[in-house]
Design a protein around this motif. Structure first.
Motif, PDB file in Angstrom:
ATOM      1  N   MET A   1      24.316   9.316 -79.917  1.00 21.98           N
ATOM      2  CA  MET A   1      23.313   9.024 -80.916  1.00 21.98           C
ATOM      3  C   MET A   1      21.924   8.987 -80.294  1.00 21.98           C
ATOM      4  N   LYS A   2      21.865   8.454 -79.065  1.00 20.01           N
ATOM      5  CA  LYS A   2      20.587   8.365 -78.368  1.00 20.01           C
ATOM      6  C   LYS A   2      19.957   9.742 -78.196  1.00 20.01           C
ATOM      7  N   ARG A   3      20.804  10.737 -77.840  1.00 18.60           N
ATOM      8  CA  ARG A   3      20.276  12.078 -77.645  1.00 18.60           C
ATOM      9  C   ARG A   3      19.757  12.642 -78.967  1.00 18.60           C
ATOM     10  N   GLY A   4      20.455  12.298 -80.106  1.00 22.14           N
ATOM     11  CA  GLY A   4      19.985  12.758 -81.398  1.00 22.14           C
ATOM     12  C   GLY A   4      18.627  12.206 -81.740  1.00 22.14           C
ATOM     13  N   ILE A   5      18.432  10.923 -81.436  1.00 22.85           N
ATOM     14  CA  ILE A   5      17.147  10.293 -81.701  1.00 22.85           C
ATOM     15  C   ILE A   5      16.074  10.899 -80.815  1.00 22.85           C
ATOM     16  N   ALA A   6      16.412  11.161 -79.541  1.00 24.58           N
ATOM     17  CA  ALA A   6      15.447  11.769 -78.623  1.00 24.58           C
ATOM     18  C   ALA A   6      15.021  13.141 -79.134  1.00 24.58           C
ATOM     19  N   LEU A   7      15.995  13.922 -79.645  1.00 23.29           N
ATOM     20  CA  LEU A   7      15.660  15.234 -80.179  1.00 23.29           C
ATOM     21  C   LEU A   7      14.790  15.104 -81.417  1.00 23.29           C
ATOM     22  N   ALA A   8      15.128  14.122 -82.273  1.00 16.49           N
ATOM     23  CA  ALA A   8      14.320  13.904 -83.466  1.00 16.49           C
ATOM     24  C   ALA A   8      12.898  13.539 -83.100  1.00 16.49           C
ATOM     25  N   ALA A   9      12.769  12.722 -82.059  1.00 22.33           N
ATOM     26  CA  ALA A   9      11.427  12.343 -81.597  1.00 22.33           C
ATOM     27  C   ALA A   9      10.660  13.562 -81.137  1.00 22.33           C
ATOM     28  N   LEU A  10      11.309  14.446 -80.398  1.00 24.19           N
ATOM     29  CA  LEU A  10      10.644  15.651 -79.899  1.00 24.19           C
ATOM     30  C   LEU A  10      10.202  16.547 -81.048  1.00 24.19           C
ATOM     31  N   LEU A  11      11.058  16.726 -82.053  1.00 24.98           N
ATOM     32  CA  LEU A  11      10.724  17.591 -83.177  1.00 24.98           C
ATOM     33  C   LEU A  11       9.616  16.989 -84.023  1.00 24.98           C
ATOM     34  N   ALA A  12       9.670  15.670 -84.203  1.00 23.76           N
ATOM     35  CA  ALA A  12       8.669  15.022 -85.044  1.00 23.76           C
ATOM     36  C   ALA A  12       7.303  15.006 -84.395  1.00 23.76           C
ATOM     37  N   LEU A  13       7.277  14.939 -83.085  1.00 28.96           N
ATOM     38  CA  LEU A  13       6.001  14.818 -82.381  1.00 28.96           C
ATOM     39  C   LEU A  13       5.404  16.161 -82.002  1.00 28.96           C
TER      40      LEU A  13
ATOM     41  N   GLU B   1      11.281   3.410 -76.725  1.00 24.90           N
ATOM     42  CA  GLU B   1      11.846   2.836 -75.493  1.00 24.90           C
ATOM     43  C   GLU B   1      12.008   1.336 -75.632  1.00 24.90           C
ATOM     44  N   LYS B   2      11.029   0.692 -76.215  1.00 22.48           N
ATOM     45  CA  LYS B   2      11.067  -0.762 -76.385  1.00 22.48           C
ATOM     46  C   LYS B   2      12.241  -1.182 -77.252  1.00 22.48           C
ATOM     47  N   LYS B   3      12.583  -0.385 -78.262  1.00 17.13           N
ATOM     48  CA  LYS B   3      13.693  -0.718 -79.145  1.00 17.13           C
ATOM     49  C   LYS B   3      15.040  -0.340 -78.545  1.00 17.13           C
ATOM     50  N   GLY B   4      15.039   0.187 -77.344  1.00 15.98           N
ATOM     51  CA  GLY B   4      16.291   0.505 -76.686  1.00 15.98           C
ATOM     52  C   GLY B   4      16.912   1.806 -77.108  1.00 15.98           C
ATOM     53  N   LEU B   5      16.158   2.625 -77.839  1.00 17.93           N
ATOM     54  CA  LEU B   5      16.694   3.888 -78.321  1.00 17.93           C
ATOM     55  C   LEU B   5      16.503   5.018 -77.323  1.00 17.93           C
ATOM     56  N   LEU B   6      15.587   4.851 -76.411  1.00 17.57           N
ATOM     57  CA  LEU B   6      15.347   5.827 -75.356  1.00 17.57           C
ATOM     58  C   LEU B   6      15.180   5.089 -74.039  1.00 17.57           C
ATOM     59  N   SER B   7      15.727   5.671 -72.971  1.00 17.43           N
ATOM     60  CA  SER B   7      15.491   5.124 -71.639  1.00 17.43           C
ATOM     61  C   SER B   7      14.152   5.642 -71.110  1.00 17.43           C
ATOM     62  N   ALA B   8      13.694   5.041 -70.013  1.00 16.59           N
ATOM     63  CA  ALA B   8      12.446   5.496 -69.401  1.00 16.59           C
ATOM     64  C   ALA B   8      12.552   6.959 -68.979  1.00 16.59           C
ATOM     65  N   GLN B   9      13.732   7.350 -68.484  1.00 17.66           N
ATOM     66  CA  GLN B   9      13.921   8.736 -68.067  1.00 17.66           C
ATOM     67  C   GLN B   9      13.875   9.669 -69.260  1.00 17.66           C
ATOM     68  N   GLU B  10      14.478   9.280 -70.391  1.00 16.92           N
ATOM     69  CA  GLU B  10      14.477  10.142 -71.574  1.00 16.92           C
ATOM     70  C   GLU B  10      13.063  10.295 -72.145  1.00 16.92           C
ATOM     71  N   VAL B  11      12.257   9.233 -72.070  1.00 14.85           N
ATOM     72  CA  VAL B  11      10.870   9.341 -72.521  1.00 14.85           C
ATOM     73  C   VAL B  11      10.127  10.374 -71.687  1.00 14.85           C
ATOM     74  N   GLN B  12      10.316  10.296 -70.369  1.00 13.94           N
ATOM     75  CA  GLN B  12       9.657  11.253 -69.486  1.00 13.94           C
ATOM     76  C   GLN B  12      10.135  12.677 -69.776  1.00 13.94           C
ATOM     77  N   ASP B  13      11.449  12.848 -70.005  1.00  9.63           N
ATOM     78  CA  ASP B  13      12.000  14.176 -70.285  1.00  9.63           C
ATOM     79  C   ASP B  13      11.431  14.751 -71.586  1.00  9.63           C
ATOM     80  N   ILE B  14      11.272  13.899 -72.607  1.00  9.01           N
ATOM     81  CA  ILE B  14      10.728  14.366 -73.884  1.00  9.01           C
ATOM     82  C   ILE B  14       9.310  14.893 -73.695  1.00  9.01           C
ATOM     83  N   LYS B  15       8.509  14.167 -72.923  1.00  7.28           N
ATOM     84  CA  LYS B  15       7.131  14.604 -72.697  1.00  7.28           C
ATOM     85  C   LYS B  15       7.087  15.948 -71.973  1.00  7.28           C
ATOM     86  N   VAL B  16       7.937  16.069 -70.937  1.00  7.65           N
ATOM     87  CA  VAL B  16       7.966  17.316 -70.179  1.00  7.65           C
ATOM     88  C   VAL B  16       8.429  18.472 -71.062  1.00  7.65           C
ATOM     89  N   ASN B  17       9.520  18.254 -71.833  1.00  7.87           N
ATOM     90  CA  ASN B  17      10.049  19.315 -72.696  1.00  7.87           C
ATOM     91  C   ASN B  17       9.053  19.704 -73.786  1.00  7.87           C
TER      92      ASN B  17
END
Length: 457
Positions: A1-13, A32-48
């Motif tokens: 589910m976390k990966r789905g949310i991360a993808l949704a974040a990338l598409l929305a932003l 990240e604060k709500k625990g839906l993304l780790s620090a590493q996933e936040v960094q990966d989203i920005k890079v992607n």
């Protein structure tokens, strides 16, 4: 589910321009604060996101401008990304099946066994803007490292209304301040000697802590103070054992602080990204009273009453990462004495008016990228221990079970050399292979191989 949310974040932003990078950072920080993304996933989203934008610009045909579709307002974009109850609270788990081989020798039977080092399930997630809940139940009841195995291990609630001032406030059964990295993020298959000598049971107790920054556990999503340059935590707990209510007026106090001049280091001892240099230097101190301690079992029996010990722990630690290298070092001293001056029995059977145990650990890893987002990593770790507390002897070994022959390999004084070779399928699935050689000053010298699959879901 976390990966789905991360993808949704990338598409929305993705429609947001460079002019609103600060806004994007705030959205990702909220996730990240709500625990839906780790620090590493936040960094990966920005890079992607940056890479996707570069590719889109390169592929765009050079034609006359056409009217752009209206972009949703920032508020609608945030609403689309953030989960709605009950999606915010989700089930999670951690499985660590392992195979252990220790040859027979010195009159002891060998070990050739399949076990579960950890088999845990729980619930975690945001309850609302300020509250976050976390529970963890341990089902691997053959695991000898946990006195409360087959029971509740973690259960805490975090309050984040003051996360950018004093820090998160966390209440419940949790890790004590100064405990190191979460077990699934360590390079070795086992906890460090410096952690085994630390306060609490498996590093945990029941109480309240205030924590600022991503320093150790339980998980916090705040940045450190002064621009993420200072991480700290302090708290008070029932002392000193987990799953124990404070019926005898004994409390444990703990404080930890770390300097991170270049910002907080990464969470994982296997760093799969090519990151710039960062480092951490920290220290922790804890104190408690402990009646009926296993370290005064002889005195309890002779006197017919519980003997109360004053316990103190001092911890020093540091770590760094640079370009897929990660290194660490830690030192712990654990001292106990009776307030009435009673003589205590050390782990080696000698008598002393004070028990003082010390351990230190140092190691490093290097990760190498492979195809399809996979990685392989190599690591070395060296540990030394001088343990005088009888309650800790059983942990200074390869943890497989609690038979007499396995417990006989517990080491009170000596050193261990560890070689790790790890295959990382992704950050949540990895195969750790470790060979360890135990060189005891008094006792059994032996080597052993552990192969452990780690899966978080």
């Amino acid at each position: 589910m976390k990966r789905g949310i991360a993808l949704a974040a990338l598409l929305a932003l993705s429609p947001i321009t460079h002019a609103s990078d600060a806004y994007v950072d705030e959205v990702l920080k909220a996730l990240e604060k709500k625990g839906l993304l780790s620090a590493q996933e936040v960094q990966d989203i920005k890079v992607n996101a940056r890479e996707a934008e570069r590719q889109a610009q390169a592929a765009a045909p050079q034609t006359a401008a056409t009217p752009a579709r209206p972009t949703p307002s920032p508020a609608r974009q945030v609403a689309a990304v953030l989960p709605k109850p009950p999606e915010a609270l989700r089930a999670w788990g951690r499985l660590q099946p392992r195979y252990t081989y220790i040859p027979a020798g010195d009159g002891l039977d060998g070990t050739n066994s399949f076990t579960f080092r950890r088999a845990r399930v729980g619930l975690k997630g945001a309850l609302n803007e300020d509250f976050y809940a976390y529970t963890q139940y341990e089902a691997a009841n053959e695991t000898p490292a946990l006195a409360n195995a087959d029971s509740l291990l973690d259960a805490w609630i975090r309050y984040s209304a003051f996360d950018d001032t004093i820090g998160d406030i966390i209440v419940g059964q949790q890790f004590l301040p100064g405990y190191g990295r979460a077990p699934q993020l360590s390079a070795s298959v086992e906890r460090k000697f410096t952690e085994f000598l630390g306060p609490g049971t498996a590093g945990r107790a029941r109480g309240i802590i205030v924590e600022r920054g991503k320093l150790g556990a339980p998980e916090t999503f705040t940045d450190g103070a002064f621009g993420d340059r200072l991480q700290y935590g302090f708290g008070v707990f029932n002392g000193p054992d987990v799953n124990t209510n404070n019926d005898n007026n004994e409390l444990l106090y703990g404080v930890v602080a770390a300097l991170t001049p270049l910002g907080m280091t990464v969470e994982d001892e296997y760093e799969i990204r090519d990151l710039p240099f960062k480092y951490l230097l920290g220290a922790g101190y804890s104190w408690s009273r402990d009646s009926g301690s296993a370290d005064a079992r002889v005195q309890n029996t002779l006197l017919g009453r519980p003997v109360t010990l004053d316990n103190a722990w001092l911890q020093l630690f540091g770590e760094f990462h640079v370009r897929r290298w990660f290194g660490w070092a830690s030192w712990t001293q654990f001292a106990s004495e009776d307030g009435d001056g009673l003589t205590l029995s050390r782990a080696d059977g000698a008598l002393d008016d004070r028990l003082r145990s010390r351990a230190w650990t140092a190691g490093f890893t290097r990760t190498f990228p492979l195809a399809r987002g996979r990685h392989v990593a190599l690591g070395l770790q060296y540990q030394q221990v001088d343990n005088q507390h009888p309650s800790r002897t059983r942990f200074m070994r390869i943890l497989t079970g609690s038979s007499a022959d396995e417990l006989a390999r517990g080491m009170d004084e000596g050193q261990v050399f560890q070689l790790m070779a790890t295959y990382i399928f992704n950050p949540n699935i990895r195969l750790l292979n470790e060979y360890a050689w135990f060189d005891a000053e008094h006792g059994v010298d032996y080597g052993g191989l552990v192969s452990q699959l780690q899966v978080d879901f």
